[in-house]
Design a protein around this motif. Structure first.
Motif, PDB file in Angstrom:
ATOM      1  N   LEU A 188      78.157  52.436  32.508  1.00 22.48           N
ATOM      2  CA  LEU A 188      77.521  52.061  31.458  1.00 22.48           C
ATOM      3  C   LEU A 188      77.788  53.238  30.356  1.00 22.48           C
ATOM      4  CD1 LEU A 188      74.294  50.465  32.817  1.00 22.48           C
ATOM      5  CD2 LEU A 188      76.675  49.391  32.858  1.00 22.48           C
ATOM      6  N   THR A 189      78.782  52.936  29.507  1.00 25.23           N
ATOM      7  CA  THR A 189      79.154  53.968  28.744  1.00 25.23           C
ATOM      8  C   THR A 189      78.268  54.249  27.444  1.00 25.23           C
ATOM      9  OG1 THR A 189      80.761  52.462  27.873  1.00 25.23           O
ATOM     10  CG2 THR A 189      81.541  53.769  29.795  1.00 25.23           C
ATOM     11  N   HIS A 190      77.982  53.161  26.854  1.00 23.68           N
ATOM     12  CA  HIS A 190      77.184  53.098  25.482  1.00 23.68           C
ATOM     13  C   HIS A 190      76.441  51.996  25.363  1.00 23.68           C
ATOM     14  CE1 HIS A 190      81.160  51.458  24.472  1.00 23.68           C
ATOM     15  NE2 HIS A 190      80.474  50.973  23.369  1.00 23.68           N
ATOM     16  N   LYS A 191      75.477  51.922  24.580  1.00 23.02           N
ATOM     17  CA  LYS A 191      75.022  50.850  23.981  1.00 23.02           C
ATOM     18  C   LYS A 191      75.695  49.998  22.699  1.00 23.02           C
ATOM     19  CE  LYS A 191      70.183  51.412  25.363  1.00 23.02           C
ATOM     20  NZ  LYS A 191      68.503  51.348  24.495  1.00 23.02           N
ATOM     21  N   SER A 192      76.082  48.682  23.217  1.00 23.75           N
ATOM     22  CA  SER A 192      76.949  48.082  22.146  1.00 23.75           C
ATOM     23  C   SER A 192      75.909  47.451  21.175  1.00 23.75           C
ATOM     24  CB  SER A 192      77.818  47.024  22.723  1.00 23.75           C
ATOM     25  OG  SER A 192      77.087  46.109  23.463  1.00 23.75           O
ATOM     26  N   ALA A 193      76.458  46.869  20.009  1.00 21.10           N
ATOM     27  CA  ALA A 193      75.553  46.211  19.064  1.00 21.10           C
ATOM     28  C   ALA A 193      74.479  45.151  19.736  1.00 21.10           C
ATOM     29  CB  ALA A 193      76.509  45.100  18.207  1.00 21.10           C
ATOM     30  N   ALA A 194      73.452  45.464  19.236  1.00 19.29           N
ATOM     31  CA  ALA A 194      72.254  44.753  19.722  1.00 19.29           C
ATOM     32  C   ALA A 194      72.087  43.373  18.818  1.00 19.29           C
ATOM     33  CB  ALA A 194      71.020  45.335  19.939  1.00 19.29           C
ATOM     34  N   GLY A 195      71.559  42.351  19.519  1.00 19.69           N
ATOM     35  CA  GLY A 195      71.055  41.035  18.874  1.00 19.69           C
ATOM     36  C   GLY A 195      69.746  41.014  18.743  1.00 19.69           C
ATOM     37  N   VAL A 196      69.314  40.295  17.896  1.00 21.99           N
ATOM     38  CA  VAL A 196      67.718  39.838  17.700  1.00 21.99           C
ATOM     39  C   VAL A 196      67.483  38.374  17.676  1.00 21.99           C
ATOM     40  CG1 VAL A 196      65.763  40.088  16.334  1.00 21.99           C
ATOM     41  CG2 VAL A 196      67.400  41.992  16.195  1.00 21.99           C
ATOM     42  N   ARG A 197      66.703  37.947  18.652  1.00 25.26           N
ATOM     43  CA  ARG A 197      66.523  36.461  18.882  1.00 25.26           C
ATOM     44  C   ARG A 197      65.288  36.136  18.093  1.00 25.26           C
ATOM     45  NH1 ARG A 197      66.703  33.037  24.122  1.00 25.26           N
ATOM     46  NH2 ARG A 197      65.033  31.455  23.801  1.00 25.26           N
ATOM     47  N   ALA A 198      65.381  34.895  17.280  1.00 22.68           N
ATOM     48  CA  ALA A 198      64.425  34.360  16.613  1.00 22.68           C
ATOM     49  C   ALA A 198      63.516  33.359  17.695  1.00 22.68           C
ATOM     50  CB  ALA A 198      65.077  33.619  15.414  1.00 22.68           C
ATOM     51  N   GLN A 199      62.709  33.911  18.057  1.00 23.42           N
ATOM     52  CA  GLN A 199      61.841  33.112  19.210  1.00 23.42           C
ATOM     53  C   GLN A 199      60.679  32.663  18.428  1.00 23.42           C
ATOM     54  OE1 GLN A 199      62.234  32.382  22.513  1.00 23.42           O
ATOM     55  NE2 GLN A 199      60.506  31.097  21.891  1.00 23.42           N
ATOM     56  N   ALA A 200      60.488  31.395  18.437  1.00 28.61           N
ATOM     57  CA  ALA A 200      59.358  30.798  17.799  1.00 28.61           C
ATOM     58  C   ALA A 200      58.313  30.651  18.883  1.00 28.61           C
ATOM     59  CB  ALA A 200      59.810  29.154  17.314  1.00 28.61           C
ATOM     60  N   TRP A 201      57.158  31.113  18.265  1.00 28.44           N
ATOM     61  CA  TRP A 201      55.667  31.124  19.079  1.00 28.44           C
ATOM     62  C   TRP A 201      54.560  30.451  18.376  1.00 28.44           C
ATOM     63  CZ3 TRP A 201      52.562  36.281  19.299  1.00 28.44           C
ATOM     64  CH2 TRP A 201      52.862  36.798  18.420  1.00 28.44           C
ATOM     65  N   GLY A 202      53.708  29.749  19.001  1.00 24.63           N
ATOM     66  CA  GLY A 202      52.689  29.118  18.583  1.00 24.63           C
ATOM     67  C   GLY A 202      51.374  29.702  18.433  1.00 24.63           C
ATOM     68  N   ARG A 203      50.233  29.249  17.784  1.00 19.99           N
ATOM     69  CA  ARG A 203      49.063  29.790  17.699  1.00 19.99           C
ATOM     70  C   ARG A 203      48.595  30.001  18.959  1.00 19.99           C
ATOM     71  NH1 ARG A 203      48.991  25.839  13.555  1.00 19.99           N
ATOM     72  NH2 ARG A 203      48.859  26.494  11.508  1.00 19.99           N
TER      73      ARG A 203
END
Length: 397
Positions: A338-353
């Motif tokens: 595992l040489t290096h961290k590549s570009a991360a992503g951010v997930r738009a997770q919907a959550w309720g009240r």
């Protein structure tokens, strides 16, 4: 007479909608706040074209993933874009995971996953992935890898060729209904449309509030971090190796993916991001973090899933813990692979009240404004089918 339609969001779903609408003769304008298309979720994912193994039969995810995969494959063929069917092996490491694997198999069959094969011994697994460890698996040979950013740009070419407009650097700051039409305001433009479709991903709940939509569901950003495998060691993985996912969470767990350009990455994890566009621990938005903490669902979510949160955050900060998760499936893996961290992503997770994490796609309608409130994975796979669904169910009088 054709409609004038504004689309907020320049990810793959928004551009697929623009392409479908211009093809039927509508006047379409896409508003994207960044300087290029596909800058966020579309351009920061694993590039997998999902075959539909996990989704609840009869759900929007299940039906639109199946339809979208076929449409995406055909589009890539027409435009000579890379589309590699490298296959996916979902592996039960020990017998405790066999019931969950059986459920994956059941759902896959119900969802019509093509040519799915159940494998019940280690030797059979190693015929497909010679270095994998496990007691059983299901194999989806048609799961593929693509470049979603390139696909989005190709779709955008079709939009422009059909007379549609794509405005980069246009962040929508105001939406207002006027006499049944919708005014869209950015710092540099002011337009009125017959209809507006919001595909704003990480900003979808913020844009929804501009038209007075229900604050719920809210977007909780989860960052997914990937490690790249050393080029000399990628022969440990032929295609994709996935764990049996925990059914309590809408995440698939750390896995191995051979990408469309032949690199292999490991991940992602799922850690709460400290900003909507928080691609690393140093990107912090006090406003975004405070809004998440004060949301009514925050305490129920923390009470229910705090152990998972601690585990994911620990793996993010401590490489050996992340490595151990991956090594369960490929025992020959070394930390140095595992040489290096590549570009991360951010997930738009919907959550309720109530703290619930929404699993299925969700679409709302407020007057002439259509809002995609939840469009996580497999939204990229399903993008062209989502476009057809929205047009058929929300843009017909």
């Amino acid at each position: 007479m054709s409609d004038a339609i504004g689309i907020v969001g320049g990810g793959i779903v928004g551009v697929a909608l623009a392409r479908a609408l211009t093809a039927r003769g509508d006047q379409v304008t896409v508003f994207e706040k960044e300087g290029r298309l596909a800058q966020h979720q579309t351009g920061h994912n694993s590039g997998v074209v999902h075959a539909g193994l996990y989704y609840t039969p009869g759900s929007l995810k299940a039906s639109l993933c199946a339809a979208g995969r076929a449409l995406l494959r055909d589009f890539c063929a027409e435009r000579s874009l890379p589309y590699r069917e490298v296959g996916k092996l979902v592996v039960a490491v020990d017998e405790s995971e066999l019931p969950a694997l059986a459920e994956i198999e059941r759902r896959s069959i119900a969802n019509g996953v093509p040519d799915l094969v159940r494998i019940d011994d280690g030797a059979g697994l190693r015929e497909i992935e010679p270095h994998v460890a496990g007691v059983a698996a299901v194999h989806s040979p048609h799961t593929a890898a693509v470049d979603y950013a390139s696909i989005t740009e190709a779709m955008a070419q079709d939009v422009r060729a059909a007379g549609g407009g794509i405005r980069l650097g246009h962040e929508v700051t105001r939406l207002r209904t006027e006499n049944g039409r919708v005014r869209v305001v950015t710092p540099v433009s002011d337009d009125v449309f017959d209809r507006v479709i919001v595909c704003a991903g990480l900003q979808s709940d913020i844009v929804a509030r501009l038209v007075g939509a229900d604050p719920s569901p809210k977007i909780l950003p989860f960052r997914g971090e990937y490690w790249e495998m050393a080029p000399g060691r990628t022969d440990l993985v032929k295609g994709m190796i996935y764990p049996v996912p925990d059914p309590r969470f809408p995440f698939l767990g750390v896995h191995f993916t051979r990408g469309v350009y032949d690199n292999v990455h490991v991940g992602p994890n799922a850690v709460p991001a400290l900003a909507r566009e928080g691609y690393d621990w140093l990107r912090i938005s006090p406003k975004d973090t405070w809004e998440s903490l004060r949301w009514p669902g925050a305490l129920p979510l923390a009470k229910k899933h705090w152990r998972m949160g601690v585990d994911e955050i620990s793996g993010s900060l401590i490489k050996p813990l992340y490595f151990q998760k991956a090594r369960r499936f490929v025992p020959e893996l070394r930390m140095s692979d595992l040489t290096h961290k590549s570009a991360a992503g951010v997930r738009a997770q919907a959550w309720g009240r109530g703290g619930e994490l929404l699993d299925d796609f969700a679409v709302d309608q407020v007057g002439a404004v259509t809002l995609l409130r939840n469009a996580p994975s497999p939204a990229a796979t399903s993008s062209m089918a989502i476009a057809d669904y929205v047009i058929a169910h929300h843009l017909t009088d």
